[in-house]
Structure formats: structure tokens, C-alpha cells
Design a protein around this motif. Structure first.
Motif, short mmCIF file in Angstrom:
data_model
loop_
_atom_site.label_atom_id
_atom_site.label_comp_id
_atom_site.label_asym_id
_atom_site.label_seq_id
_atom_site.Cartn_x
_atom_site.Cartn_y
_atom_site.Cartn_z
N ASN A 229 -5.50 8.39 -6.32
CA ASN A 229 -5.87 7.00 -6.58
C ASN A 229 -7.07 6.60 -5.72
N HIS B 57 -7.66 1.39 -12.49
CA HIS B 57 -6.40 0.65 -12.26
C HIS B 57 -6.63 -0.75 -11.71
N HIS C 31 -4.27 -4.95 -9.95
CA HIS C 31 -4.46 -5.85 -8.80
C HIS C 31 -4.87 -7.26 -9.22
N ASP D 97 -0.04 -1.02 -5.79
CA ASP D 97 -0.24 0.42 -5.95
C ASP D 97 1.08 1.17 -5.84
#
Ligand code: FES
Ligand code: FE2
Lengths: 462, 66
Positions: free
Chosen positions: A214, A221, A225, A374
Motif C-alpha cells: 500500500n 485507494h 480516506h 487502511d
């Protein structure tokens, strides 16, 4: 337990588990305990690993207990001021000789039978040495096992168990260009940086490679968030970071597939002024000053705004906002222990320290809102990948595969690595493919002669 | 049974008595309760050791003298 689909021979199956031509990777490499056990030998016993920061052991006798793969190790500064990294396990019967997190000591005394080791690792105290051993025990052979190589790079301490591993500089290659942004002071003037506060340590129930891949550059991604961005935990009260400083910048994914490292970087136009850290007058003025000094000290390199990165295999960092280091310590196929260090310039004023303390823990670590997003993804992804049916379906790493990004205009900046312009694409997965290419090589290569692929120029990339 | 000496509380300069009949002055205490660094001030068995430094094991220390 390994399933019926477990790999039988190391190399042939490894290649089929990681198929970078097609951009697919088997879930086995994340959940299979046999593969996990092989990683300890093939990878963690041979790679350079991050241990800690010199500011944690500034005086003779200072120590910090760290981790290399599964092993507990002691980072310490001996009485001659030399830095050592030892296995934290007594040579008599294996007891952990140091059970504190950090401190200062003249000796490490084993609580089991009392053997005692000096800060240079030598066995110096053996109870009943005269009476029970008749002084025949060769103390010189029973000191604490020490790593084969240790390196202090700009205050960050690294070590490897493998005496045949290349030097740290060779292991890193040109990647230090990007690592420097983490380790230098904000103004780039070469002052001192230190670890700020304690080290956060917590358990995440997923394989260690989830966070490592990541941080190596997963722009995709960002959606996870969104709630943090809405909450506005960032240093100017908007978003989670100051993204205004990236406006007009070229978004670059930079991979070192022959070494496994990777980073996200933004290349901003020459004349771009940054407005960041608008939290309060003192904080804004401090960072504005650092920024103008940074531009002077770095010259054209100040155009680079570094982002999340991973140094292969398991050290990841955020060089700018919030400035921190994480190590993903493997603890079985299904779990790892995350450790997070926060860095700050030694001369930062108290108001800046207090502001950053708050920002750091709001963003990162177990209390950090961004890190919680995460962790939720990694935990559930891991958990949902363990079943026998799930394992039949590989993960997809095909983004950007088979075509090039637009050309990168660097105006003479000689940036190392395999650089991909993802400004228009928004995201790509070359960095992850580079990471797993290197992972595969480590898992099958017999030794460092085979692993140092760059020496004969045959490091291939995807 | 004699009282067990708690090494952790002993400061530098304190003198202790050993099973071998020697008197030791503490020069450094790692405060691990297992060892102390000391210097012989009296050693009837081997007077040549007086003034030399050594590590002393907790179970060899029988008494605190001052
Ligand atoms: S295990 Fe350490 S002294 Fe026996
Ligand atoms: Fe994230």
C-alpha cells in the motif's frame, strides 16, 4: 494450516504464484503459513532491515529493543560509542536478555541464570564461573549474536544478518535520493532530526505485505480516506494533507523493480509557491521559512514533493505529512506488528512540536484516523482471502500493464528509478509489480550473487 | 537465613561483603538485581586483588556494610 493447494517446490511454484506478465498474484503468498516460513529464511534473514534512529541511542549505554523479521534485537551504543545490533536471546538457554523497550545500561543481564553481556555484546558475567565451570567456559565464543552488517544512513540505522549482502548503499541504489527527503531536516540544510515521542506499536491481523504494497504507491485507494478528508484532519484544517502544494504538479510513480523499493512523488512546476501548514501563525511561519530554505538548499530538487514510500521489504515512510516511519514486523502469515516512529527537526519550536504531535497521532498509528481506514481494508481483505475458495482467485495487479504512461518532462532533473507519469491516469500499479518481482527473486534466489541482478545488468522490470 | 540483599537499591560507594570473605565497594550498579560492578577494598584470600575491579554476582553478596 497449508491447504491442498500449497506450493510443493520453491521456485517453480513461486513463479506461478506471482505472474507479473499477466499481472496476477496468488492469495497464497499472503495467507499460506509455509510461504510465510520461507519468507523468514529467504527474505528477512538476507535483506537490509530498518532498526531505529540514532537519536534513540544518543549516549553510550543507550539501547532500543527493535525487531528484524520475527526476531527481537537490541540496538545499542557501546561504551566506545559504537553502534551494535544483537539478537535479543541469551546464548545460554535463549531467554530474552532485555525485556525493556528502551533505556540505558552498562550490561544486559539475563534473568534466567544470570549470564551478563556488555553493551558490545561480549559475555562478561557468568555466575559460578570459577566454581561450576572451573573457568573452562570460553566466554569469547558465547557473546550475543550480532548482525553481519550495520549502517547508519543519515541517522537511520539499518542491519542485515547476511554477510554476503551488498553494502546498504548498493542495496538502496538511487532510492536514497527519495529517502533523503524523509531523513533531512525540513529546510534541507543538514541539521539534526530526531525521533519524536514514543514508538507506537500495535498488532494488525493481516499479512505484513498488505501495508508494504500500500505504502509503495497505492494512489488508487484514495477513496477509502474520503471520510478523513471530510473531517479535515490536515495541517491546514482541510483534507488530510496540504494537497494545494501539489496543484499543477506531475504525479509520478517511481519503482526500483531490481531492488523492490518504490515511491510516490510529485514534480511541481518550477515557480510553484507552497501554502501549507495554515494551522496557526507560528506554525505557518515556521514551515514557510523551512520551505524557502529548502528551495535554496535543494535547488531544482526542491521541485520534488515526496509521498508514501516503501524500502523493500518492510519499511515504509511518509516523508512530509505526517513525517513518519513504519515497520511491518511479520508475526505469522495472518498477523503483523506495526511500529511507527515520528520524526521532527531537533530545533523545531515548542508550538510546532505540539501542533505536529497532535497531527501525527490524529493521522497515524492506532489512534490515527487515516491509518484506521487502511487497517480496516487490510484486515478484512486478509480475512476474506483465507478460505479455500477465496484462494483459488488471484489478486489483480494489471493497472497500467501493457502500455506506457505519457512522457515525463523533468527539465534536466536526473531522477533515478523507473518513472511513470500517472497524472492523467490518477493511479497505476507498476510499483506493486516491482515490489513482487523483487519478492519472487528473494524467495527463489540461492544467494546474493543471484540477488544482485543489477551487477550484470539483467534486472528486468514490469 | 541471612537477609537477602537487594542489589537494586545499592548506590555507588556502598560497601558489601562477599561469600569469599572480601569487601567490595560498588563502582557501578546496572540495577538489574543480578550483578554489580565493584572494586576490592579488602580480600584476605588474595590481597593482590585489592583495588582491582570486577563484576559481582548477587548470590555472592551476603551483606551491606554501610
Ligand atoms: S538462559 Fe540466560 S543465563 Fe541461562
Ligand atoms: Fe491509506
Amino acid at each position: 494450516m497449508a491447504t491442498a493447494r500449497k506450493p510443493r517446490s520453491k521456485s517453480s511454484n513461486r513463479n506461478s504464484l506471482v505472474d507479473l506478465e499477466s499481472g496476477v498474484i496468488s492469495r497464497e503468498i499472503f495467507v499460506n503459513p509455509e510461504i510465510y516460513a520461507q519468507e523468514q529464511e529467504q527474505l528477512f534473514a538476507r535483506a537490509w532491515l530498518f532498526i531505529g534512529h540514532q537519536s534513540q541511542i544518543s549516549k553510550p549505554g543507550d539501547f532500543f529493543v527493535s525487531s528484524m523479521g520475527e526476531e527481537s534485537v537490541i540496538l545499542c551504543r557501546d561504551r566506545q560509542n559504537e553502534i551494535h545490533v544483537f539478537l535479543n536471546s541469551c546464548t545460554h538457554r535463549g531467554m530474552k536478555v532485555c525485556r525493556y523497550d528502551e533505556g540505558n545500561t552498562p550490561v544486559f543481564s539475563c534473568p534466567y541464570h544470570g549470564w551478563s553481556f556488555a553493551t558490545d555484546g561480549k559475555l562478561v558475567g557468568v555466575p559460578y564461573f570459577k566454581d561450576a565451570y572451573k573457568e573452562t567456559l570460553d566466554k569469547s565464543k558465547w557473546g550475543l549474536p550480532e548482525v553481519a552488517q550495520v549502517c547508519n544512513y543519515k541517522g537511520s540505522i539499518w542491519a542485515t544478518w547476511d554477510k554476503h549482502a551488498p553494502s546498504f548503499a548498493e542495496y538502496m541504489g538511487g532510492f536514497t535520493t527519495y529517502l533523503d527527503f524523509l531523513l533531512d531536516t525540513w529546510d534541507g540544510a543538514g541539521g539534526e532530526t530526531e525521533v519524536f515521542g514514543g514508538i507506537e506499536k500495535w498488532v494488525i491481523p493481516c499479512n505484513w505485505k498488505f501495508p508494504a504494497e500500500n505504502f509503495i504507491g497505492d494512489r488508487y485507494h484514495n477513496i477509502s480516506h474520503r471520510s478523513v478528508d471530510m473531517a479535515g484532519v490536515g495541517p491546514s484544517g482541510v483534507g488530510r494533507r496540504d494537497t494545494t502544494e501539489r496543484e499543477g504538479a506531475t504525479a509520478l510513480d517511481i519503482s526500483f523493480p531490481e531492488r523492490g523499493h518504490g515511491t510516490i512523488t510529485f514534480l511541481r512546476p518550477d515557480d510553484k509557491k507552497t501554502t501549507s501548514y495554515q494551522h496557526s501563525k507560528i506554525v505557518s511561519e515556521y514551515f514557510a521559512h523551512c520551505e524557502s530554505e529548502r528551495q535554496k538548499n535543494y535547488g531544482k530538487w526542491a521541485r520534488l514533493l515526496p509521498g508514501p514510500s516503501t524500502v523493500f521489504p518492510n519499511m515504509s515512510y511518509l516523508p512530509r505529512q505526517p513525517r513518519s516511519i513504519a515497520v511491518w514486523n511479520p508475526r505469522g502469515a495472518n498477523s503483523h506488528e506495526a511500529w511507527r516512529w515520528f520524526l521532527i527537526d531537533k530545533n523545531a519550536p515548542p508550538e510546532v512540536r505540539e501542533f505536529l504531535r497532535h497531527y501525527y497521532i490524529t493521522y497515524s498509528g492506532p489512534s490515527g484516523l487515516t491509518e484506521q481506514d487502511d487497517m480496516e481494508n487490510w484486515n478484512y481483505a486478509h480475512n476474506a482471502s483465507q478460505g479455500v475458495i477465496a484462494r483459488r482467485h488471484p489478486y489483480n495487479y494489471q493497472m497500467g500493464l501493457g502500455f506506457d504512461g505519457p512522457p515525463v518532462v523533468t527539465d534536466g532533473l536526473e531522477m533515478p528509478g523507473q518513472i511513470r507519469n500517472v497524472t492523467d491516469a490518477f493511479a497505476g500499479e507498476q510499483n506493486q509489480r516491482g515490489f513482487y518481482q523483487r519478492w519472487s527473486e528473494f524467495m527463489s534466489a540461492p544467494d546474493w550473487d543471484a540477488l544482485a541482478t543489477w551487477r550484470n545488468g539483467n534486472g528486468k522490470s514490469h | 537465613m541471612a537477609e537477602v540483599v537487594n542489589l537494586i537499591t545499592l548506590e555507588v560507594g556502598v560497601k558489601v561483603f562477599t561469600t569469599a570473605g572480601a569487601t567490595i565497594e560498588i563502582i557501578e550498579n546496572p540495577k538489574d538485581g543480578v550483578w554489580i560492578f565493584g572494586k576490592y577494598t579488602i580480600n584476605p584470600n588474595d590481597p593482590s586483588l585489592v583495588g582491582t575491579e570486577e563484576m559481582f554476582f548477587a548470590q555472592d553478596i551476603t551483606e551491606v556494610l554501610n
